[in-house]
Design a protein around this motif. Structure first.
Motif, PDB file in Angstrom:
ATOM      1  N   ILE A  26      56.903 -37.682 -78.213  1.00  0.00           N
ATOM      2  CA  ILE A  26      55.955 -36.625 -78.572  1.00  0.00           C
ATOM      3  C   ILE A  26      55.733 -35.695 -77.384  1.00  0.00           C
ATOM      4  O   ILE A  26      55.676 -34.471 -77.560  1.00  0.00           O
ATOM      5  CB  ILE A  26      54.627 -37.238 -79.071  1.00  0.00           C
ATOM      6  N   ARG A  27      55.637 -36.231 -76.192  1.00  0.00           N
ATOM      7  CA  ARG A  27      55.470 -35.383 -75.004  1.00  0.00           C
ATOM      8  C   ARG A  27      56.665 -34.443 -74.834  1.00  0.00           C
ATOM      9  O   ARG A  27      56.493 -33.259 -74.507  1.00  0.00           O
ATOM     10  CB  ARG A  27      55.302 -36.237 -73.754  1.00  0.00           C
ATOM     11  N   LYS A  28      57.875 -34.971 -75.030  1.00  0.00           N
ATOM     12  CA  LYS A  28      59.073 -34.128 -74.919  1.00  0.00           C
ATOM     13  C   LYS A  28      59.032 -33.007 -75.949  1.00  0.00           C
ATOM     14  O   LYS A  28      59.340 -31.854 -75.631  1.00  0.00           O
ATOM     15  CB  LYS A  28      60.334 -34.975 -75.132  1.00  0.00           C
ATOM     16  N   LEU A  29      58.657 -33.328 -77.178  1.00  0.00           N
ATOM     17  CA  LEU A  29      58.570 -32.310 -78.220  1.00  0.00           C
ATOM     18  C   LEU A  29      57.474 -31.292 -77.908  1.00  0.00           C
ATOM     19  O   LEU A  29      57.642 -30.091 -78.164  1.00  0.00           O
ATOM     20  CB  LEU A  29      58.326 -32.963 -79.588  1.00  0.00           C
ATOM     21  N   ASN A  30      56.365 -31.752 -77.354  1.00  0.00           N
ATOM     22  CA  ASN A  30      55.293 -30.833 -76.962  1.00  0.00           C
ATOM     23  C   ASN A  30      55.769 -29.864 -75.889  1.00  0.00           C
ATOM     24  O   ASN A  30      55.425 -28.678 -75.913  1.00  0.00           O
ATOM     25  CB  ASN A  30      54.070 -31.600 -76.463  1.00  0.00           C
ATOM     26  N   ILE A  31      56.560 -30.353 -74.962  1.00  0.00           N
ATOM     27  CA  ILE A  31      57.084 -29.489 -73.903  1.00  0.00           C
ATOM     28  C   ILE A  31      58.035 -28.447 -74.485  1.00  0.00           C
ATOM     29  O   ILE A  31      57.967 -27.265 -74.136  1.00  0.00           O
ATOM     30  CB  ILE A  31      57.759 -30.329 -72.796  1.00  0.00           C
ATOM     31  N   VAL A  32      58.912 -28.868 -75.402  1.00  0.00           N
ATOM     32  CA  VAL A  32      59.811 -27.912 -76.056  1.00  0.00           C
ATOM     33  C   VAL A  32      58.998 -26.880 -76.833  1.00  0.00           C
ATOM     34  O   VAL A  32      59.295 -25.684 -76.789  1.00  0.00           O
ATOM     35  CB  VAL A  32      60.815 -28.635 -76.982  1.00  0.00           C
ATOM     36  N   HIS A  33      57.962 -27.347 -77.526  1.00  0.00           N
ATOM     37  CA  HIS A  33      57.119 -26.399 -78.255  1.00  0.00           C
ATOM     38  C   HIS A  33      56.465 -25.409 -77.313  1.00  0.00           C
ATOM     39  O   HIS A  33      56.375 -24.213 -77.601  1.00  0.00           O
ATOM     40  CB  HIS A  33      56.046 -27.122 -79.078  1.00  0.00           C
ATOM     41  N   MET A  34      55.991 -25.873 -76.167  1.00  0.00           N
ATOM     42  CA  MET A  34      55.347 -24.971 -75.211  1.00  0.00           C
ATOM     43  C   MET A  34      56.341 -23.933 -74.675  1.00  0.00           C
ATOM     44  O   MET A  34      55.960 -22.787 -74.423  1.00  0.00           O
ATOM     45  CB  MET A  34      54.712 -25.757 -74.060  1.00  0.00           C
ATOM     46  N   LEU A  35      57.604 -24.306 -74.538  1.00  0.00           N
ATOM     47  CA  LEU A  35      58.624 -23.337 -74.121  1.00  0.00           C
ATOM     48  C   LEU A  35      58.827 -22.266 -75.200  1.00  0.00           C
ATOM     49  O   LEU A  35      58.891 -21.068 -74.884  1.00  0.00           O
ATOM     50  CB  LEU A  35      59.949 -24.042 -73.820  1.00  0.00           C
ATOM     51  N   ILE A  36      58.928 -22.688 -76.451  1.00  0.00           N
ATOM     52  CA  ILE A  36      59.056 -21.738 -77.562  1.00  0.00           C
ATOM     53  C   ILE A  36      57.833 -20.830 -77.601  1.00  0.00           C
ATOM     54  O   ILE A  36      57.952 -19.613 -77.741  1.00  0.00           O
ATOM     55  CB  ILE A  36      59.236 -22.484 -78.902  1.00  0.00           C
ATOM     56  N   TRP A  37      56.661 -21.443 -77.487  1.00  0.00           N
ATOM     57  CA  TRP A  37      55.422 -20.680 -77.535  1.00  0.00           C
ATOM     58  C   TRP A  37      55.364 -19.659 -76.394  1.00  0.00           C
ATOM     59  O   TRP A  37      54.953 -18.518 -76.595  1.00  0.00           O
ATOM     60  CB  TRP A  37      54.224 -21.632 -77.471  1.00  0.00           C
ATOM     61  N   ALA A  38      55.764 -20.065 -75.204  1.00  0.00           N
ATOM     62  CA  ALA A  38      55.725 -19.162 -74.044  1.00  0.00           C
ATOM     63  C   ALA A  38      56.658 -17.970 -74.247  1.00  0.00           C
ATOM     64  O   ALA A  38      56.310 -16.833 -73.897  1.00  0.00           O
ATOM     65  CB  ALA A  38      56.098 -19.922 -72.773  1.00  0.00           C
ATOM     66  N   LEU A  39      57.832 -18.211 -74.820  1.00  0.00           N
ATOM     67  CA  LEU A  39      58.758 -17.113 -75.089  1.00  0.00           C
ATOM     68  C   LEU A  39      58.173 -16.138 -76.110  1.00  0.00           C
ATOM     69  O   LEU A  39      58.282 -14.916 -75.953  1.00  0.00           O
ATOM     70  CB  LEU A  39      60.107 -17.652 -75.573  1.00  0.00           C
TER      71      LEU A  39
END
Length: 172
Positions: A26-39
Motif C-alpha cells: 500500500i505504501r508503494k502504491l501511495n507513492i506512485v499515486h503521489m507521483l501521478i498527483w504531483a504531475l
C-alpha cells in the motif's frame, strides 16, 4: 505474492507478517499515486499561472481539477498505516472511490470525443510536449485506475487482517 503469503497464514505471527507485507504494498502504491498527483498538479499550476505556452502544456481537462482531491484518501491511508487505525483506513477506502476513481471515470468519458476525433481523423488540438494530450491523459488514467484499484484491494485485505487480529485479541 501477497495472496500467497496471506492465504497460508494461520498463526498470530503470520497475521503480523501479512499485515506488514500489505502495508508495504500500500505504501508503494501511495507513492506512485503521489507521483501521478504531483504531475497533474504541476500541469494545472503551470496552466493556471501561464508559466509555459499552451503549445507545450495543454490546459487541463475539467476532470483533472476534482482529481486533485485524490490526495485526501492517500493522506488518510498514510495516517492509518503506522498505528493500524481502522477508521482512517475505512475513510481512505471510501474517499478513494469518490475522489480518485469517480474523476477518472468522468475523465475517460469527457475525453472520449477527443480520442475519437484523433482516431478517426488524426487531428489533435491539445498537446503535452508534442504528444497528443488525450493520448497522454488516457495513459495516465489507465495507470491511475490500476493504482487506485490495487490500493482499494490491498486496503480491504489489510482491513480484514486487522479485524481478524482484533477479534483474536478480544477472545483472549
Amino acid at each position: 505474492m501477497i495472496d500467497g503469503i496471506c492465504s497460508s497464514v494461520t498463526s498470530p505471527h503470520g497475521v503480523i507478517v501479512c499485515s506488514v507485507a500489505l502495508k508495504s504494498e500500500i505504501r508503494k502504491l501511495n507513492i506512485v499515486h503521489m507521483l501521478i498527483w504531483a504531475l497533474m498538479a504541476a500541469q494545472v499550476i503551470v496552466s493556471q499561472l501561464s508559466l509555459v505556452s499552451h503549445k507545450f502544456i495543454a490546459s487541463p481537462y475539467q476532470w483533472e481539477y476534482p482529481y486533485l482531491l485524490s490526495v485526501i484518501p492517500t493522506v488518510f491511508c498514510f495516517l492509518a498505516l503506522p498505528r493500524n487505525n481502522i477508521s482512517y483506513l475505512v475513510i481512505s477506502m471510501i474517499s478513494a472511490g469518490l475522489f480518485s476513481v469517480a474523476p477518472l471515470i468522468y475523465g475517460s468519458m469527457e475525453m472520449f470525443p477527443f480520442a475519437q476525433q484523433l482516431y478517426r481523423h488524426g487531428k489533435a488540438y491539445r498537446f503535452i510536449f508534442g504528444f497528443s494530450a488525450v493520448s497522454v491523459m488516457y495513459l495516465v488514467i489507465v495507470i491511475a485506475v490500476q493504482v487506485h484499484g490495487w490500493q482499494i484491494y490491498y486496503s480491504k485485505k489489510l482491513l480484514d487482517q486487522w479485524f481478524t487480529s482484533t477479534q483474536e485479541k478480544k477472545k483472549k
